[in-house]
Scaffold this active site. Structure first.
Site, PDB file in Angstrom:
ATOM      1  N   LYS A  41      -1.069  -0.039   1.206  1.00 20.46           N
ATOM      2  CA  LYS A  41      -0.063   0.945   1.541  1.00 20.46           C
ATOM      3  C   LYS A  41      -0.109   2.101   0.573  1.00 20.46           C
ATOM      4  O   LYS A  41       0.373   3.201   0.845  1.00 20.46           O
ATOM      5  CB  LYS A  41       1.336   0.295   1.464  1.00 20.46           C
ATOM      6  CG  LYS A  41       1.486  -0.935   2.316  1.00 20.46           C
ATOM      7  CD  LYS A  41       2.825  -1.643   1.984  1.00 20.46           C
ATOM      8  CE  LYS A  41       2.885  -2.946   2.730  1.00 20.46           C
ATOM      9  NZ  LYS A  41       3.945  -3.833   2.226  1.00 20.46           N
ATOM     10  N   GLU A  97      -7.670   6.574  -1.618  1.00 22.14           N
ATOM     11  CA  GLU A  97      -7.062   5.471  -2.372  1.00 22.14           C
ATOM     12  C   GLU A  97      -5.985   6.005  -3.301  1.00 22.14           C
ATOM     13  O   GLU A  97      -6.005   7.171  -3.688  1.00 22.14           O
ATOM     14  CB  GLU A  97      -8.138   4.792  -3.224  1.00 22.14           C
ATOM     15  CG  GLU A  97      -8.580   3.443  -2.711  1.00 22.14           C
ATOM     16  CD  GLU A  97      -7.544   2.330  -2.874  1.00 22.14           C
ATOM     17  OE1 GLU A  97      -6.335   2.605  -3.059  1.00 22.14           O
ATOM     18  OE2 GLU A  97      -7.945   1.173  -2.803  1.00 22.14           O
ATOM     19  N   ASP A  98      -5.092   5.128  -3.677  1.00 24.29           N
ATOM     20  CA  ASP A  98      -4.087   5.497  -4.673  1.00 24.29           C
ATOM     21  C   ASP A  98      -4.678   5.452  -6.079  1.00 24.29           C
ATOM     22  O   ASP A  98      -4.510   6.373  -6.874  1.00 24.29           O
ATOM     23  CB  ASP A  98      -2.854   4.582  -4.573  1.00 24.29           C
ATOM     24  CG  ASP A  98      -3.200   3.090  -4.515  1.00 24.29           C
ATOM     25  OD1 ASP A  98      -4.394   2.720  -4.628  1.00 24.29           O
ATOM     26  OD2 ASP A  98      -2.267   2.283  -4.350  1.00 24.29           O
ATOM     27  N   ASP A 101      -9.065   0.863 -10.191  1.00 21.48           N
ATOM     28  CA  ASP A 101      -8.766   0.108 -11.403  1.00 21.48           C
ATOM     29  C   ASP A 101     -10.029  -0.662 -11.787  1.00 21.48           C
ATOM     30  O   ASP A 101     -10.948  -0.094 -12.368  1.00 21.48           O
ATOM     31  CB  ASP A 101      -7.561  -0.789 -11.066  1.00 21.48           C
ATOM     32  CG  ASP A 101      -7.007  -1.556 -12.238  1.00 21.48           C
ATOM     33  OD1 ASP A 101      -7.022  -1.044 -13.351  1.00 21.48           O
ATOM     34  OD2 ASP A 101      -6.538  -2.699 -12.025  1.00 21.48           O
ATOM     35  N   PHE A 150       0.178   0.350 -16.469  1.00 20.89           N
ATOM     36  CA  PHE A 150       0.525   0.016 -15.092  1.00 20.89           C
ATOM     37  C   PHE A 150       1.459   1.100 -14.564  1.00 20.89           C
ATOM     38  O   PHE A 150       2.505   1.354 -15.142  1.00 20.89           O
ATOM     39  CB  PHE A 150       1.170  -1.369 -14.975  1.00 20.89           C
ATOM     40  CG  PHE A 150       1.151  -1.846 -13.557  1.00 20.89           C
ATOM     41  CD1 PHE A 150       0.004  -2.436 -13.029  1.00 20.89           C
ATOM     42  CD2 PHE A 150       2.249  -1.657 -12.729  1.00 20.89           C
ATOM     43  CE1 PHE A 150      -0.035  -2.838 -11.700  1.00 20.89           C
ATOM     44  CE2 PHE A 150       2.211  -2.058 -11.397  1.00 20.89           C
ATOM     45  CZ  PHE A 150       1.062  -2.651 -10.885  1.00 20.89           C
ATOM     46  N   ASP A 157       3.046   0.676  -6.212  1.00 19.90           N
ATOM     47  CA  ASP A 157       4.218  -0.187  -6.375  1.00 19.90           C
ATOM     48  C   ASP A 157       4.094  -1.133  -7.560  1.00 19.90           C
ATOM     49  O   ASP A 157       2.997  -1.407  -8.059  1.00 19.90           O
ATOM     50  CB  ASP A 157       4.397  -1.057  -5.126  1.00 19.90           C
ATOM     51  CG  ASP A 157       3.353  -2.180  -5.064  1.00 19.90           C
ATOM     52  OD1 ASP A 157       2.145  -1.851  -5.047  1.00 19.90           O
ATOM     53  OD2 ASP A 157       3.737  -3.363  -5.063  1.00 19.90           O
ATOM     54  N   ARG A 163       7.449   2.720  -4.689  1.00 19.66           N
ATOM     55  CA  ARG A 163       6.444   3.520  -3.976  1.00 19.66           C
ATOM     56  C   ARG A 163       6.978   4.919  -3.666  1.00 19.66           C
ATOM     57  O   ARG A 163       6.226   5.876  -3.551  1.00 19.66           O
ATOM     58  CB  ARG A 163       6.075   2.856  -2.644  1.00 19.66           C
ATOM     59  CG  ARG A 163       5.287   1.567  -2.797  1.00 19.66           C
ATOM     60  CD  ARG A 163       4.724   1.152  -1.429  1.00 19.66           C
ATOM     61  NE  ARG A 163       4.296  -0.240  -1.411  1.00 19.66           N
ATOM     62  CZ  ARG A 163       3.099  -0.670  -1.807  1.00 19.66           C
ATOM     63  NH1 ARG A 163       2.217   0.180  -2.280  1.00 19.66           N
ATOM     64  NH2 ARG A 163       2.793  -1.946  -1.742  1.00 19.66           N
TER      65      ARG A 163
HETATM   66  P1  IMP Z   1      -9.102  -2.669  -8.113  1.00 14.62           P
HETATM   67  O1  IMP Z   1      -9.822  -3.431  -7.063  1.00 14.62           O
HETATM   68  O2  IMP Z   1      -8.890  -3.466  -9.355  1.00 14.62           O
HETATM   69  O3  IMP Z   1      -9.731  -1.325  -8.416  1.00 14.62           O
HETATM   70  O4  IMP Z   1      -7.632  -2.501  -7.586  1.00 14.62           O
HETATM   71  C1  IMP Z   1      -7.211  -1.414  -6.893  1.00 14.62           C
HETATM   72  C2  IMP Z   1      -5.836  -1.693  -6.321  1.00 14.62           C
HETATM   73  O5  IMP Z   1      -5.011  -2.386  -7.259  1.00 14.62           O
HETATM   74  C3  IMP Z   1      -5.130  -0.392  -6.080  1.00 14.62           C
HETATM   75  O6  IMP Z   1      -5.413   0.121  -4.800  1.00 14.62           O
HETATM   76  C4  IMP Z   1      -3.678  -0.776  -6.252  1.00 14.62           C
HETATM   77  O7  IMP Z   1      -3.173  -1.297  -5.056  1.00 14.62           O
HETATM   78  C5  IMP Z   1      -3.707  -1.869  -7.293  1.00 14.62           C
HETATM   79  N1  IMP Z   1      -3.444  -1.332  -8.659  1.00 14.62           N
HETATM   80  C6  IMP Z   1      -4.312  -1.182  -9.669  1.00 14.62           C
HETATM   81  N2  IMP Z   1      -3.738  -0.638 -10.751  1.00 14.62           N
HETATM   82  C7  IMP Z   1      -2.450  -0.409 -10.411  1.00 14.62           C
HETATM   83  C8  IMP Z   1      -1.330   0.184 -11.111  1.00 14.62           C
HETATM   84  O8  IMP Z   1      -1.384   0.622 -12.260  1.00 14.62           O
HETATM   85  N3  IMP Z   1      -0.168   0.249 -10.398  1.00 14.62           N
HETATM   86  C9  IMP Z   1      -0.043  -0.208  -9.110  1.00 14.62           C
HETATM   87  N4  IMP Z   1      -1.058  -0.748  -8.435  1.00 14.62           N
HETATM   88  C10 IMP Z   1      -2.254  -0.858  -9.073  1.00 14.62           C
HETATM   89 MG    MG Z   2      -4.605   0.459  -3.088  1.00 17.69          MG
END
Ligand code: IMP
Ligand code: MG
Length: 174
Positions: A41, A97-98, A101, A150, A157, A163
């Site tokens: 989302k 993407e938001d 990470d 974070f 969220d 959000r």
């Molecule tokens: P990745 O696969 O570890 O890159 O995770 C990406 C997803 O993790 C993002 O699309 C977010 O939904 C969630 N995420 C990673 N870091 C954060 C954060 O600091 N706040 C909120 N959601 C996060």
């Molecule tokens: Mg995401």
């Protein structure tokens, strides 16, 4: 545990940057049509604001993958919860993407989307936490590189909360 939110990026800073990315995409895709794929989302707020600032023809679609539970650590498990409605065949795709990470979610997702016959697939993220990268992912458009905190707001969220904040905040526990 009660948490506190500290502002990291103001609404004005985020809006200004989204306009710049919109301008950049409009230039890069001049004469073409772009197909924005929003990762739900979290990517939804960013995609709507960005789409409004792109001046070439735009179509949109949504998909949902799960990688996080109610926790702040990546589980490493990627599951398609909702797939796209439309084919990617012969489209210029930009994944929205938001945040990137660890890169696990995106790396999986990009490979999958590239196997569906698009003309090309680029990645656009509002936020990037490069210090946390585990899997190498090429990001084509980045709003902001941020420290290993974070963050919430603008679609992001903490346990499904925050959000709707119009800015990016850091979650603090004290
Ligand atoms: P990745 O696969 O570890 O890159 O995770 C990406 C997803 O993790 C993002 O699309 C977010 O939904 C969630 N995420 C990673 N870091 C954060 C954060 O600091 N706040 C909120 N959601 C996060
Ligand atoms: Mg995401």
């Amino acid at each position: 545990m009660a948490e506190r939110i500290e502002v990291l990026l103001t609404e004005e800073e985020v809006d200004k940057r989204i306009q710049e990315i919109g301008d950049q995409i409009s230039r890069d895709y001049a004469g073409k049509q772009v197909h924005l794929v929003c990762v739900l989302k979290g990517g939804s707020f960013f995609m709507c604001e960005l789409a409004k600032r792109i001046t070439v023809p735009v179509s949109i679609d949504f998909m949902s993958v799960s990688s996080y539970g109610g926790d702040t650590k990546s589980s490493g498990v990627v599951r398609i919860v909702k797939d796209l409605d439309e084919s990617l065949k012969d489209k210029h795709v930009i994944v929205i993407e938001d945040i990137v990470d660890s890169g696990r979610t995106l790396s999986y997702l990009l490979d999958m989307l590239r196997s569906r016959g698009p003309l090309d697939v680029r990645l656009c993220t509002l936020l990037d936490k490069p210090d946390r990268r585990v899997v190498d992912v090429k990001v084509d458009y980045t709003g902001f590189e941020i420290p290993d905190e974070f963050v919430v707001g603008y679609g992001l969220d903490y346990d499904q909360k925050y959000r709707n904040l119009p800015y990016i905040g850091m979650v603090k526990f004290d």
